[in-house]
Design a protein around this motif. Structure first.
Motif, short mmCIF file in Angstrom:
data_model
loop_
_atom_site.label_atom_id
_atom_site.label_comp_id
_atom_site.label_asym_id
_atom_site.label_seq_id
_atom_site.Cartn_x
_atom_site.Cartn_y
_atom_site.Cartn_z
N TRP A 19 -13.20 -2.73 -12.71
CA TRP A 19 -13.27 -3.59 -14.02
C TRP A 19 -12.25 -4.59 -13.98
O TRP A 19 -11.50 -4.63 -14.96
N LEU A 20 -12.28 -5.54 -13.24
CA LEU A 20 -11.37 -7.01 -13.02
C LEU A 20 -12.39 -7.70 -12.12
O LEU A 20 -13.04 -7.45 -11.14
N GLY A 21 -11.96 -8.93 -12.40
CA GLY A 21 -12.59 -10.20 -11.76
C GLY A 21 -12.54 -10.01 -10.46
O GLY A 21 -13.30 -10.33 -9.52
N CYS A 22 -11.33 -9.81 -10.04
CA CYS A 22 -10.92 -10.04 -8.67
C CYS A 22 -11.45 -8.73 -7.60
O CYS A 22 -11.40 -8.83 -6.41
N TYR A 23 -11.81 -7.83 -8.56
CA TYR A 23 -12.37 -6.66 -7.81
C TYR A 23 -13.97 -6.53 -7.66
O TYR A 23 -14.85 -5.68 -7.37
N ALA A 37 -3.61 -11.46 -7.75
CA ALA A 37 -4.35 -11.21 -6.59
C ALA A 37 -4.49 -12.44 -5.62
O ALA A 37 -4.60 -11.94 -4.30
N ALA A 38 -4.64 -13.64 -6.36
CA ALA A 38 -4.67 -14.70 -5.52
C ALA A 38 -3.51 -14.87 -4.70
O ALA A 38 -3.53 -15.96 -3.49
N ARG A 39 -2.48 -14.46 -5.07
CA ARG A 39 -1.04 -14.93 -4.44
C ARG A 39 -0.41 -13.38 -4.00
O ARG A 39 0.51 -13.24 -3.95
N ARG A 372 -9.85 6.21 -8.51
CA ARG A 372 -9.79 4.98 -8.00
C ARG A 372 -9.30 3.90 -8.93
O ARG A 372 -9.95 3.51 -9.94
N VAL A 373 -8.13 3.50 -8.94
CA VAL A 373 -7.54 2.46 -9.82
C VAL A 373 -7.19 0.89 -9.13
O VAL A 373 -7.00 1.05 -7.88
N PRO A 374 -7.04 0.10 -10.03
CA PRO A 374 -6.62 -1.39 -9.55
C PRO A 374 -5.07 -1.26 -8.90
O PRO A 374 -4.64 -0.54 -9.67
N PHE A 375 -4.82 -1.73 -8.01
CA PHE A 375 -3.36 -1.96 -7.51
C PHE A 375 -3.12 -3.24 -6.75
O PHE A 375 -4.15 -3.50 -5.73
N ILE A 376 -2.39 -4.13 -7.28
CA ILE A 376 -2.22 -5.44 -6.83
C ILE A 376 -0.68 -5.57 -6.55
O ILE A 376 0.23 -5.29 -7.59
N TRP A 377 -0.11 -6.14 -5.27
CA TRP A 377 1.14 -6.38 -5.14
C TRP A 377 1.50 -7.86 -4.75
O TRP A 377 0.74 -8.14 -3.56
N SER A 378 2.05 -8.47 -5.25
CA SER A 378 2.40 -9.69 -5.12
C SER A 378 3.81 -10.13 -4.82
O SER A 378 4.75 -9.85 -5.71
N ASP A 379 4.27 -10.39 -3.60
CA ASP A 379 5.85 -10.55 -3.15
C ASP A 379 6.14 -11.75 -2.77
O ASP A 379 5.32 -12.65 -2.08
N PRO A 380 7.36 -12.23 -3.37
CA PRO A 380 7.84 -13.50 -3.02
C PRO A 380 8.17 -13.62 -1.40
O PRO A 380 8.19 -14.86 -1.11
N ASN A 381 8.10 -12.53 -0.69
CA ASN A 381 8.33 -12.75 0.45
C ASN A 381 7.08 -13.47 1.45
O ASN A 381 7.21 -13.77 2.55
N GLY A 382 5.87 -13.47 0.67
CA GLY A 382 4.69 -14.05 1.26
C GLY A 382 3.75 -13.88 0.30
O GLY A 382 2.98 -12.94 0.19
N ARG A 383 3.49 -14.85 -0.61
CA ARG A 383 2.19 -14.67 -1.77
C ARG A 383 1.03 -15.12 -1.26
O ARG A 383 0.43 -16.37 -1.41
N GLN A 385 -3.04 -14.47 -0.21
CA GLN A 385 -3.79 -13.54 -0.81
C GLN A 385 -4.67 -12.91 0.39
O GLN A 385 -4.85 -13.35 1.49
N THR A 386 -4.71 -11.39 0.01
CA THR A 386 -5.21 -10.77 1.41
C THR A 386 -5.52 -9.36 0.41
O THR A 386 -5.50 -8.97 -0.63
#
Length: 520
Positions: A19-23, A37-39, A372-383, A385-386
């Motif tokens: 229930w997310l656009g990115c999913y 998620a895009a970064r 099963r739940v959403p999990f997104i990790w956006s890290d300044p060490n490398g934003r 998208q994957t």
């Protein structure tokens, strides 16, 4: 020396992964969450430790399963002497904040199902320990005019802005703020003033509370205040921003009520799609057709397609409000100058059946819709998208965050850091355990359900205490879990192999803390 990263951890309540656009949701639009998620890295196979709020939130903080950390089912409390990864961060110089829903202690004063408080108080326990005397999240603390001061640190949090309960009538610090900022607050909370609507879905309620006074807006604004206050500080921060929505009751305020049309949604997995429903599913179906009602407002139920579609539309409205709030929080983070040193996470504490087999809410049946739940990790060490198909669990979050902060978990942590998986490398596990314990008898069980599942990339095995039936699903060929292979002659070897693996996980539920300090 590289500056230690900040963490902005955003979590919702009762939101399934798809229930997310990115999913890939075909109707719901979530551009701001999608921008994270895009970064960053979107995890396709992230599961809870327990598909119910309080136990899983305690597992998030402790890196331990409910069997060990003690908050076994809703209504228990995380022991006040429980160590948390937030404690570790605070001890290492982080400023720690919880803004919104915490739910590590009960936030009602009601007795548990089928028992009285006096009966429980008079029963000796296995350990001679004192119960928590003053629950920090109980309503009585927030009845006064002045702001209630929570004893801190609260499980490691130095700054706490508490929001309790769900819907438009949340309590805690929000409740105190609401009464101070809404002169007509009694009228806004009076059911007689519900706005007109034609929905028949249970717990659908068109609130007169305006958007700017709704809990989602309050949490947004307090999160922005906090991030702004940290702009000139040298110490890193960990901010846990927790929205009580999209949990029932279904009451998105203002424009979010009719932002989505029920007819835009589809019940794509009706009850009849399951080839061999388990006894609790059959019980729910019979209860539905017999108009049996719910045991409690939180108990799973079955509804007709139109009511499910209404719940979907209102859930989408609540998520849309959260998405707008996330956008404002991200802008504030950037304005504070902290964006380039902040790890941003997005998660949910568990899912919702939300129409699968005509079911709603959550319960003892651990379908992927609630585990099963959403999990997104956006890290300044490398934003970058994957997407990652690494199998990860809520119990892994503590170890992962601590590793990113350059710190070690405490003894007794059961999780594994999946930090390499955030960089498109291999995950830490091939299988994960999921626990479910009920606080009362529901869904046709003769005793409170005790359920254990083993999930791999290919299979889900579930065993129910004292039942001669179970569940086995081939997730590669049957990702919707429509055909239970438990009794299939062709799958007895698989069932035996997975049962053996599950036994090993259950053996591991021995507490390794505290360590022995002598040989013998």
């Amino acid at each position: 020396m590289t500056k230690r990263p900040n963490f902005l951890f955003i979590i919702t309540d009762q939101q399934r992964a798809d229930w997310l656009g990115c999913y890939g949701h075909p109707v719901l639009k979530t551009p701001n969450i999608d921008s994270i998620a895009a970064r960053g890295t979107l995890f396709e196979n992230f599961h809870v430790a327990s598909p119910v709020c309080m136990p899983n939130r305690a597992s998030l903080l402790t890196g331990r399963y409910p069997s060990l950390h003690g908050l076994r089912y809703n209504g228990c409390a995380l022991p006040e002497n429980a160590n948390t990864f937030v404690n570790v961060l605070a001890d290492a110089g982080y400023h720690t904040a919880a803004i919104g829903k915490s739910h590590l202690q009960p936030f009602t004063a009601m007795a548990p199902m089928g028992k009285s408080v006096e009966e429980i108080a008079g029963m000796p326990e296995a350990w001679q320990v004192e119960r928590v005397k003053d629950y920090e999240e109980e309503p009585v603390n927030y009845q006064g005019e002045g702001r209630y001061d929570i004893k801190s640190p609260y499980y490691g949090y130095q700054h706490v802005d508490m929001v309790t309960s769900h819907g438009d009538r949340c309590g805690g610090h929000y409740g105190q703020w609401f009464r101070a900022n809404a002169p007509d607050w009694k009228a806004l909370h009076d059911p007689i003033n519900e706005l007109e609507h034609e929905y028949t879905c249970p717990q659908s309620y068109r609130t007169p509370v305006p958007e700017n006074l709704y809990p989602t807006a309050y949490i947004r604004d307090r999160a922005i205040d906090y991030l702004t206050s940290r702009a000139e500080e040298d110490d890193p921060f960990f901010a846990f921003v927790s929205f009580p929505d999209p949990h029932h009751p279904f009451n998105p305020p203002g424009k979010y009520w009719d932002m989505y049309d029920p007819q835009d949604f589809e019940v794509s997995l009706p009850y009849d799609a399951h080839e061999n429903p388990t006894p609790p599913m059959q019980w729910l179906h019979k209860n539905w057709k017999g108009d049996g009602g719910q045991t409690t407002p939180q108990t799973a139920m079955m509804l007709d397609d139109q009511q499910i579609k209404e719940a979907m539309a209102l859930t989408a409205g609540m998520i849309a409000f959260i998405d707008d709030a996330v956008g404002d929080i991200l802008l504030a983070l950037e304005a504070s100058g902290q964006l380039e040193n902040t790890v941003i996470c997005y998660n949910a504490d568990h899912g919702d059946y939300l129409g699968d087999y005509n079911m709603l809410l959550k319960g003892a049946l651990p379908f992927r819709s609630i585990t099963r739940v959403p999990f997104i990790w956006s890290d300044p060490n490398g934003r970058t998208q994957t997407r990652s198909d690494a199998l990860c669990s809520t119990v892994d979050l503590a170890a992962t965050i601590l590793e990113r902060a350059g710190l070690e978990p405490f003894n007794g942590n059961q999780g594994h850091s999946f930090l390499p998986a955030t960089k498109a490398q291999q995950g830490p596990r091939d299988e994960t355990l999921i626990e479910y314990n009920d606080g009362g008898k529901r869904l046709g069980f003769g005793e409170p359900a005790r359920v254990r599942s083993l999930v791999t990339a290919e299979w889900r095995l579930t065993i129910y205490r004292h039942q001669d039936w179970g569940e086995l699903y081939d997730l590669k060929r049957d990702s919707s879990e429509t055909n239970n292979l438990w009794d299939s002659e062709d799958h007895q070897d698989t069932r035996a192999r997975l049962t053996n693996r599950l036994v090993h996980h259950l053996i591991s539920q021995m507490d390794e803390s505290p360590q022995a300090d002598r040989l013998a």
